[in-house]
Design a protein around this motif. Structure first.
Motif, short mmCIF file in Angstrom:
data_model
loop_
_atom_site.label_atom_id
_atom_site.label_comp_id
_atom_site.label_asym_id
_atom_site.label_seq_id
_atom_site.Cartn_x
_atom_site.Cartn_y
_atom_site.Cartn_z
N ILE A 16 0.84 -1.21 0.00
CA ILE A 16 0.00 0.00 0.00
C ILE A 16 0.87 1.25 0.00
O ILE A 16 0.57 2.22 -0.71
N VAL A 17 1.97 1.24 0.75
CA VAL A 17 2.90 2.37 0.74
C VAL A 17 3.43 2.58 -0.67
O VAL A 17 3.49 3.72 -1.17
N ARG A 18 3.79 1.51 -1.35
CA ARG A 18 4.27 1.64 -2.74
C ARG A 18 3.18 2.20 -3.65
O ARG A 18 3.47 3.02 -4.54
N ASP A 19 1.93 1.78 -3.44
CA ASP A 19 0.82 2.33 -4.23
C ASP A 19 0.69 3.83 -3.99
O ASP A 19 0.46 4.60 -4.93
N VAL A 20 0.81 4.25 -2.74
CA VAL A 20 0.75 5.68 -2.41
C VAL A 20 1.90 6.42 -3.09
O VAL A 20 1.70 7.49 -3.68
N GLN A 21 3.08 5.86 -3.05
CA GLN A 21 4.23 6.50 -3.69
C GLN A 21 4.05 6.61 -5.20
O GLN A 21 4.42 7.63 -5.80
N ARG A 22 3.48 5.59 -5.82
CA ARG A 22 3.20 5.65 -7.27
C ARG A 22 2.18 6.75 -7.57
O ARG A 22 2.31 7.47 -8.56
N PHE A 23 1.16 6.86 -6.72
CA PHE A 23 0.17 7.92 -6.91
C PHE A 23 0.83 9.29 -6.77
O PHE A 23 0.62 10.17 -7.60
N ILE A 24 1.65 9.46 -5.75
CA ILE A 24 2.32 10.74 -5.51
C ILE A 24 3.22 11.11 -6.68
O ILE A 24 3.32 12.28 -7.04
N ALA A 25 3.86 10.13 -7.28
CA ALA A 25 4.76 10.40 -8.41
C ALA A 25 4.04 11.09 -9.56
O ALA A 25 4.67 11.84 -10.32
N CYS A 27 1.73 13.34 -9.15
CA CYS A 27 1.22 14.62 -8.65
C CYS A 27 2.31 15.67 -8.58
O CYS A 27 3.48 15.35 -8.33
N ASP A 28 1.91 16.93 -8.77
CA ASP A 28 2.85 18.04 -8.58
C ASP A 28 2.86 18.49 -7.12
O ASP A 28 3.91 18.83 -6.58
N HIS A 29 1.69 18.53 -6.53
CA HIS A 29 1.51 18.98 -5.15
C HIS A 29 0.49 18.08 -4.47
O HIS A 29 -0.42 17.57 -5.11
N ILE A 30 0.61 17.96 -3.14
CA ILE A 30 -0.32 17.14 -2.37
C ILE A 30 -1.00 17.99 -1.30
O ILE A 30 -0.34 18.74 -0.58
N GLU A 61 0.43 5.76 10.08
CA GLU A 61 1.66 6.55 10.15
C GLU A 61 2.61 6.31 8.97
O GLU A 61 3.11 7.28 8.40
N PRO A 62 2.88 5.07 8.54
CA PRO A 62 3.76 4.89 7.38
C PRO A 62 3.20 5.51 6.09
O PRO A 62 3.97 5.98 5.23
N LEU A 63 1.90 5.55 5.97
CA LEU A 63 1.28 6.17 4.79
C LEU A 63 1.48 7.68 4.82
O LEU A 63 1.81 8.31 3.81
N ILE A 64 1.31 8.26 6.00
CA ILE A 64 1.53 9.70 6.16
C ILE A 64 3.00 10.04 5.93
O ILE A 64 3.32 11.05 5.30
N GLU A 65 3.88 9.20 6.44
CA GLU A 65 5.31 9.43 6.23
C GLU A 65 5.66 9.42 4.74
O GLU A 65 6.48 10.22 4.28
N ALA A 66 5.05 8.55 3.98
CA ALA A 66 5.30 8.49 2.54
C ALA A 66 4.89 9.80 1.87
O ALA A 66 5.59 10.31 0.99
N VAL A 67 3.76 10.35 2.29
CA VAL A 67 3.31 11.64 1.74
C VAL A 67 4.26 12.74 2.17
O VAL A 67 4.73 13.53 1.35
N ARG A 68 4.56 12.79 3.46
CA ARG A 68 5.46 13.83 4.00
C ARG A 68 6.82 13.78 3.32
O ARG A 68 7.37 14.81 2.91
N ASP A 69 7.38 12.59 3.18
CA ASP A 69 8.73 12.44 2.65
C ASP A 69 8.82 12.66 1.14
O ASP A 69 9.92 12.75 0.59
N GLY A 71 8.15 15.29 -0.48
CA GLY A 71 8.54 16.65 -0.82
C GLY A 71 7.45 17.40 -1.56
O GLY A 71 7.64 18.55 -1.96
N LYS A 72 6.30 16.77 -1.75
CA LYS A 72 5.21 17.39 -2.50
C LYS A 72 4.06 17.85 -1.62
O LYS A 72 3.11 18.47 -2.11
N LEU A 73 4.13 17.58 -0.34
CA LEU A 73 3.06 17.97 0.58
C LEU A 73 3.07 19.48 0.76
O LEU A 73 4.07 20.07 1.18
N ARG A 74 1.98 20.12 0.42
CA ARG A 74 1.88 21.57 0.52
C ARG A 74 0.94 22.02 1.63
O ARG A 74 1.09 23.07 2.21
N LEU A 75 -0.07 21.20 1.89
CA LEU A 75 -1.08 21.57 2.88
C LEU A 75 -1.66 20.29 3.46
O LEU A 75 -1.85 19.31 2.76
#
Length: 106
Positions: A16-25, A27-30, A61-69, A71-75
């Motif tokens: 699931i973390v990898r799926d989140v990372q693929r989704f984030i890739a 995106c420009d901003h989160i 928490e690991p899912l949130i860390e993936a978003v935080r790490d 570099g695209k989290l804006r808000l």
């Protein structure tokens, strides 16, 4: 990407973390909203619609860390805390923990 609480467990977490990372890739901003209703009622009783099962902090928490790490989290915001329903400030402490996690520098 949508996952039901019954689909999120320790055995599937890495996938699931990898799926989140693929989704984030893609995106420009989160902009991340964490609805505290997702937490189990025992971890977050101070919400208007407590979850019978939910997803524990240990799995969120690991899912949130993936978003935080990324570099695209804006808000980010947290939703659904109802202090009048909270027991021993349990939900408020969980929310504070998530805010702290979001703001850690890496």
């Amino acid at each position: 990407m949508v996952r039901e609480d019954r689909e999120i467990d320790a055995l599937r977490l890495d996938s699931i973390v990898r799926d989140v990372q693929r989704f984030i890739a893609k995106c420009d901003h989160i902009y991340l909203t964490i609805d505290l209703d997702v937490l189990p009622a025992a971890e977050a009783p101070g919400v208007s619609a407590s979850a019978a099962r939910g997803v524990s902090l240990a799995l969120i928490e690991p899912l949130i860390e993936a978003v935080r790490d990324s570099g695209k989290l804006r808000l980010a915001d947290l939703a659904e805390l109802n202090p009048s329903l909270d027991i021993d400030s349990r939900t408020a402490r969980a929310a504070a923990r998530l805010v702290h996690l979001l703001t850690l520098d890496n």
